[in-house]
Design a protein around this motif. Structure first.
Motif, PDB file in Angstrom:
ATOM      1  N   ILE A   6     -42.104 -44.709  16.186  1.00  0.00           N
ATOM      2  CA  ILE A   6     -41.919 -43.554  15.311  1.00  0.00           C
ATOM      3  C   ILE A   6     -41.463 -42.372  16.169  1.00  0.00           C
ATOM      4  O   ILE A   6     -41.972 -42.150  17.272  1.00  0.00           O
ATOM      5  N   ILE A   7     -40.490 -41.639  15.682  1.00  0.00           N
ATOM      6  CA  ILE A   7     -39.989 -40.485  16.429  1.00  0.00           C
ATOM      7  C   ILE A   7     -40.825 -39.270  16.056  1.00  0.00           C
ATOM      8  O   ILE A   7     -40.985 -38.951  14.880  1.00  0.00           O
ATOM      9  N   ALA A   8     -41.395 -38.623  17.068  1.00  0.00           N
ATOM     10  CA  ALA A   8     -42.207 -37.438  16.814  1.00  0.00           C
ATOM     11  C   ALA A   8     -41.886 -36.387  17.860  1.00  0.00           C
ATOM     12  O   ALA A   8     -41.545 -36.709  18.996  1.00  0.00           O
ATOM     13  N   ASP A   9     -42.014 -35.126  17.459  1.00  0.00           N
ATOM     14  CA  ASP A   9     -41.727 -34.007  18.342  1.00  0.00           C
ATOM     15  C   ASP A   9     -42.815 -33.907  19.416  1.00  0.00           C
ATOM     16  O   ASP A   9     -43.995 -33.899  19.102  1.00  0.00           O
ATOM     17  N   ASP A  10     -42.388 -33.807  20.690  1.00  0.00           N
ATOM     18  CA  ASP A  10     -43.344 -33.755  21.810  1.00  0.00           C
ATOM     19  C   ASP A  10     -44.397 -32.655  21.691  1.00  0.00           C
ATOM     20  O   ASP A  10     -45.526 -32.809  22.120  1.00  0.00           O
ATOM     21  N   GLU A  11     -43.966 -31.510  21.177  1.00  0.00           N
ATOM     22  CA  GLU A  11     -44.826 -30.326  21.189  1.00  0.00           C
ATOM     23  C   GLU A  11     -45.845 -30.328  20.059  1.00  0.00           C
ATOM     24  O   GLU A  11     -46.871 -29.667  20.143  1.00  0.00           O
ATOM     25  N   THR A  12     -45.537 -31.056  18.971  1.00  0.00           N
ATOM     26  CA  THR A  12     -46.393 -30.992  17.777  1.00  0.00           C
ATOM     27  C   THR A  12     -46.751 -32.376  17.234  1.00  0.00           C
ATOM     28  O   THR A  12     -47.620 -32.485  16.395  1.00  0.00           O
ATOM     29  N   MET A  13     -46.042 -33.390  17.698  1.00  0.00           N
ATOM     30  CA  MET A  13     -46.198 -34.745  17.177  1.00  0.00           C
ATOM     31  C   MET A  13     -45.841 -34.837  15.685  1.00  0.00           C
ATOM     32  O   MET A  13     -46.255 -35.760  14.990  1.00  0.00           O
ATOM     33  N   LYS A  14     -45.055 -33.863  15.211  1.00  0.00           N
ATOM     34  CA  LYS A  14     -44.568 -33.938  13.839  1.00  0.00           C
ATOM     35  C   LYS A  14     -43.479 -35.001  13.744  1.00  0.00           C
ATOM     36  O   LYS A  14     -42.607 -35.071  14.610  1.00  0.00           O
ATOM     37  N   THR A  15     -43.507 -35.779  12.666  1.00  0.00           N
ATOM     38  CA  THR A  15     -42.406 -36.690  12.406  1.00  0.00           C
ATOM     39  C   THR A  15     -41.382 -35.955  11.554  1.00  0.00           C
ATOM     40  O   THR A  15     -41.556 -34.773  11.260  1.00  0.00           O
ATOM     41  N   ASN A  16     -40.354 -36.667  11.113  1.00  0.00           N
ATOM     42  CA  ASN A  16     -39.366 -36.020  10.254  1.00  0.00           C
ATOM     43  C   ASN A  16     -39.889 -35.838   8.834  1.00  0.00           C
ATOM     44  O   ASN A  16     -39.241 -35.231   8.008  1.00  0.00           O
ATOM     45  N   LYS A  17     -41.058 -36.377   8.562  1.00  0.00           N
ATOM     46  CA  LYS A  17     -41.566 -36.363   7.187  1.00  0.00           C
ATOM     47  C   LYS A  17     -42.666 -35.323   7.063  1.00  0.00           C
ATOM     48  O   LYS A  17     -43.650 -35.356   7.819  1.00  0.00           O
TER      49      LYS A  17
END
Ligand SMILES: Cc1cc2nc3c(=O)[nH]c(=O)nc-3n(C[C@H](O)[C@H](O)[C@H](O)COP(=O)(O)OP(=O)(O)OC[C@H]3O[C@@H](n4cnc5c(N)ncnc54)[C@H](O)[C@@H]3O)c2cc1C
Ligand SMILES: Cc1cc2nc3c(=O)[nH]c(=O)nc-3n(C[C@H](O)[C@H](O)[C@H](O)COP(=O)(O)OP(=O)(O)OC[C@H]3O[C@@H](n4cnc5c(N)ncnc54)[C@H](O)[C@@H]3O)c2cc1C
Ligand code: SF4
Ligand code: SF4
Ligand code: FES
Lengths: 279, 480
Positions: free
Chosen positions: B430-441
């Protein structure tokens, strides 16, 4: 955790096969034909997969039909109404792909009749003409006849010894349907692997699409361990997540049967220890 | 400790690293008890005195969760163990786990000034062992204090998977007063800590204790619930009323080698072998019901921690010869040095620069040999390690009755497959933002092995912390 999956009803259909209704509202709501659960009866227990034979979303129960073959199923058969099983997880596996094919022949062999029941029902509800073939070694092993009748347009019964219905194997009954000019659009076969193998060999000859439901040894049921792997069309598939249903013309049944025997010695030991006089 | 205060840095540097007492190798292969016994107070304080209390301690940044290492070590020197463990717990909720299984020599201890001065990473301050000491000390004091939980916020968070990533998120989010439900597919929580890493390396009661602590904080644990099957992520958000979801489902998809004979009886993925042994306690068969192959000769393929754990488990299940077949040489082995050392001590036979080419079965379909080919190291590949190349016509066979494939895991596809709008990369992570671990969803966060690929406990926890902070922020501001 304890008390979550209570046994609501229990009945022996034959001396070796019992039917159990279990309280499981969340699974009952979600499950579709062709899916299964995994349970553990007690804390030292093994995880065993069982097909959901029936369910009621409103009343919140599942029905399992189980054949006593070894330690876990034996232990399970001794639980009574009001007892609870310690773990129950599901629904697992991909549901049967249900659509309007035309004429669908559903073949259930022995204990395989139980899992074929919801599929027959769903196929009929989708507008198919359903012919069910139920096979058993002998009369007592042909289970759920009434339920299958209700879920099908026509049923044919076969026994190996001729004690009930037509004498012979399910493949003989299928051959007869074909010979009589019935146009079969899909065959769904569930039963012992050897039965599914021969059904698939027969339907291959006539190029009739065939679905089989595989009962490999499983552990987690979520695709994590690979215990359930089989070769389908030259590729390794995990039955618990890619199946349990596959194109019968592509399954390597010989490999699957070999893998099912992986623990026979230890299974015997476990059973022996559990019930030394009684099996 | 009066005499302690008088130590000069030079004197500290003279103290050798304190070894941890261990079970004798011959004895320990006959049981599943933990191998190292842990430090007693005296050993711990002597080891702690080795720390120079560096001003800008490089060890801190080298720990993925940035534990204030000199501070907790100082407390140990002073005998203030409660303060020591509290200091660690400010950033790490699983110190008893990390102290045991972190690859310390590649993280905190790699940068330690003492190790540098003594010119050997092995001689660095034994930070992990001290961390374990502090955590074990706390356990001996009885029940841990339940951390404060803020008043209910009315927000609900679902956590999918109860491995180190999920456990960390649960603690940090619950502390803010949010309602937390953790969904676990298996019948026991803990992820790889329970089903994968063996008892002799990480006693299961340690993990269970941490889970119980979370439950005492009010985290709800739902075992036997497979997300993607019972509920999809969308259903959790829309029908079940969760405001945010954290996906920490791990890298549980075993890779096979695609060589002939791999489906023979007696061939296991490491996941299956270890799950049978640990989660299902097959080592107690027939007191417990789950069987496992009990055979004399076992080959393990791979060179990482998972391979070492499998090989050492096989010894404890009574194997006489355990061959660890690895295609590169010893220095390229990804396993921790300590684990390789333990494995060799116990009798695991390393077969380096060899690669299996074919598994051979008997007439009943059971493994009876494996054919391997010899390898040599060629040019460096993308990973910087020298690429192993087969030596032509060098095949040979080893007689074995079981094989364990431990060449790695890909990510479990159950959640991505049932959440089609969740972005994954080409390996299925799953792709997640390094700084927040937010995904695209919106509302969905992810971390741990499902994002990193098979990584480590502490990295999974680090991502869990990051995610928890972002979840708390999101629930407060409703901004994505
Ligand atoms: C998807 C699926 C659906 C199934 N549905 C049903 C059903 O509806 N009714 C029913 O009676 N049976 C069903 N089975 C088979 C059932 O799981 C086994 O009979 C049961 O596990 C036997 O356990 P035991 O301890 O009693 O017997 P054992 O003595 O342990 O084993 C007897 C035989 O059962 C098989 N088996 C053993 N352990 C497992 C395991 N963990 N997983 C799968 N198979 C195993 C092996 O082939 C073995 O030789 C299903 C199997 C699968 C995979
Ligand atoms: C044998 C072995 C040895 C290792 N040794 C070390 C070591 O010494 N040091 C180290 O640092 N690291 C080690 N690792 C790696 C480390 O264990 C992992 O990096 C870490 O556990 C990852 O944590 P996680 O929380 O992301 O996932 P996991 O620990 O994998 O946990 C994921 C959890 O999610 C559950 N789950 C999955 N899908 C679903 C679903 N759809 N619904 C509900 N639940 C789901 C799983 O059942 C599992 O419990 C080892 C790994 C293995 C396999
Ligand atoms: S958590 Fe791991 S890396 Fe951090 S200090 Fe502890 S042992 Fe070192
Ligand atoms: S680098 Fe080493 S000596 Fe310096 S503070 Fe960290 S642990 Fe102590
Ligand atoms: S049962 Fe473990 S992957 Fe299918």
């Amino acid at each position: 955790m304890i008390g979550m999956s209570k046994i609501l009803e229990k009945e022996f259909i034959t001396p070796e096969v019992f039917r159990m209704k279990i309280d499981a509202p969340d699974i009952a709501r979600k499950r579709k034909a062709g899916q299964f659960i995994i349970l553990r009866t007690c804390d030292e227990g093994e995880r065993i997969p069982l097909t959901i034979a029936d369910a009621d979303a409103d009343e919140g129960w599942l029905e399992l039909v189980v054949q006593v073959v070894g330690k876990t199923t034996k232990f399970f058969s001794r639980l009574e109404v009001g007892d609870s099983i310690c773990d129950l997880v599901g629904p697992l596996g991909r549901p049967t792909h249900i659509e309007r094919y035309g004429n669908v022949v559903v073949i259930g062999g022995g204990i395989g009749i139980a899992p074929s029941h919801p599929i027959a029902g769903a196929m009929k509800a989708a507008g198919n003409k359903v012919i069910s073939i139920l096979g058993g070694r002998t009369k007592d092993l042909v289970i759920m006849e009434d339920k299958m009748k209700a879920a099908s347009d026509q049923i044919v019964i076969t026994t190996d010894d001729g004690s009930y219905g037509m004498k012979g194997l399910v493949t003989d009954a299928l051959q007869k349907l074909i010979d009589n000019g019935v146009n079969v659009d899909l065959v769904v076969a569930i039963g012992p692997p050897i039965m599914m193998k021969f059904v698939s060999l027969l339907t291959k000859k006539y190029e009739i699409p065939t679905l089989v439901s595989l009962n490999t040894i499983m552990v987690d049921g979520t695709g994590m361990c690979g215990a359930c792997r089989v070769t389908v069309g030259g590729e390794t598939k995990f039955v618990c997540v890619d199946g349990p249903e596959f194109d019968g013309h592509k399954v390597d049944f010989d490999e699957m049967m070999m893998r099912q025997r992986m623990y026979v010695e230890q299974e015997k030991e476990s059973m022996e220890r559990h019930c030394p006089h009684n099996h | 400790m009066e005499e302690e205060k008088k130590l000069t840095p030079r004197e500290r540097l003279k103290i050798p690293p304190q070894p941890m007492p261990e079970q004798d190798p011959k004895e320990r292969i006959g049981n599943v008890d933990e191998v190292p016994y842990g430090y007693d107070e005296e050993l711990a304080r002597t080891e702690a005195m080795r720390c120079l209390q560096c001003k800008n301690a490089p060890c801190i940044a080298a720990c993925p969760v940035e534990i204030d290492i000199p501070a907790f070590i100082k407390f140990i020197v002073d005998g203030k163990y409660r303060e020591a463990i509290n200091k660690i717990k400010e950033t790490n909720i699983l110190p008893a786990v990390c102290g045991r299984v972190c690859p310390q020599e590649e993280q905190c201890q790699r940068t330690c000034i003492v190790g540098k001065s003594r010119k050997s990473i092995d001689e660095a301050v034994q930070i992990g062992k001290l961390e374990r000491f502090a955590a074990d000390w706390e356990m001996k004091q009885g029940e841990a204090e339940v951390p404060d939980v803020k008043p209910p916020t009315g927000k609900r968070v679902a956590i999918v998977g109860s491995g180190p990533a999920g456990l960390t998120v649960a603690a940090d989010v619950r502390r803010e007063g949010h309602e937390v439900t953790m969904f676990e597919a298996l019948h026991k929580p803990g992820g790889v800590l329970i089903y994968g890493i063996p008892e002799f390396r990480l006693p299961k009661r340690i993990v269970m204790r941490e889970v119980e602590n979370l439950e005492r904080m009010g985290v709800k644990l739902e075992r036997n619930k497979v997300i993607g099957k019972l509920y999809t992520i969308d259903e959790l958000l829309e029908d079940e009323g969760y405001d945010a979801v954290f996906v920490g489902t791990g890298a549980g998809l075993p890779l096979f080698m695609r060589i002939p004979g791999e489906n023979l009886n007696g061939v296991y993925s490491a996941n299956e072998y270890l799950t049978r042994a640990n989660l299902m306690q097959a080592y107690s068969f027939p007191e417990t019901d789950t069987p496992i192959a009990l055979v004399k000769n076992v080959a393990v393929f791979g060179g990482g921690n998972v391979a070492m754990d499998s090989a050492r488990t096989a010894l404890r299940l009574g194997a006489e010869n355990v061959y660890l077949v690895y295609r590169r040489s010893r220095i390229e082995m990804p396993a921790r040095i300590e684990e390789v050392h333990h494995a060799e001590e116990e009798g695991v036979q390393l077969c380096l620069l060899q690669n299996p080419t074919r598994i051979i079965g008997d007439k009943n379909g059971w493994v009876n040999a494996v054919e391997c080919i010899k390898m040599e190291l060629g040019e460096p590949d993308a990973s910087g390690r020298r690429r192993p190349v087969p030596i032509k016509d060098s095949e040979f066979t080893i007689d074995v009755d079981a094989c364990i494939v431990a060449i790695g895991n890909a990510s479990n596809p159950l959640v991505p497959d049932t959440t089609p709008d969740l972005e994954t990369n080409r390996w299925g992570n799953i792709i997640a933002d390094d700084e927040t671990m937010k995904t695209n969803k919106r509302g969905v966060f992810a971390g741990g092995d499902i994002v990193l690929g098979a990584a480590t406990v502490i990295l999974a926890m680090g991502q869990g912390r990051t995610a928890a902070a972002a979840i708390n922020e999101y629930l407060k501001t409703d901004e994505w």
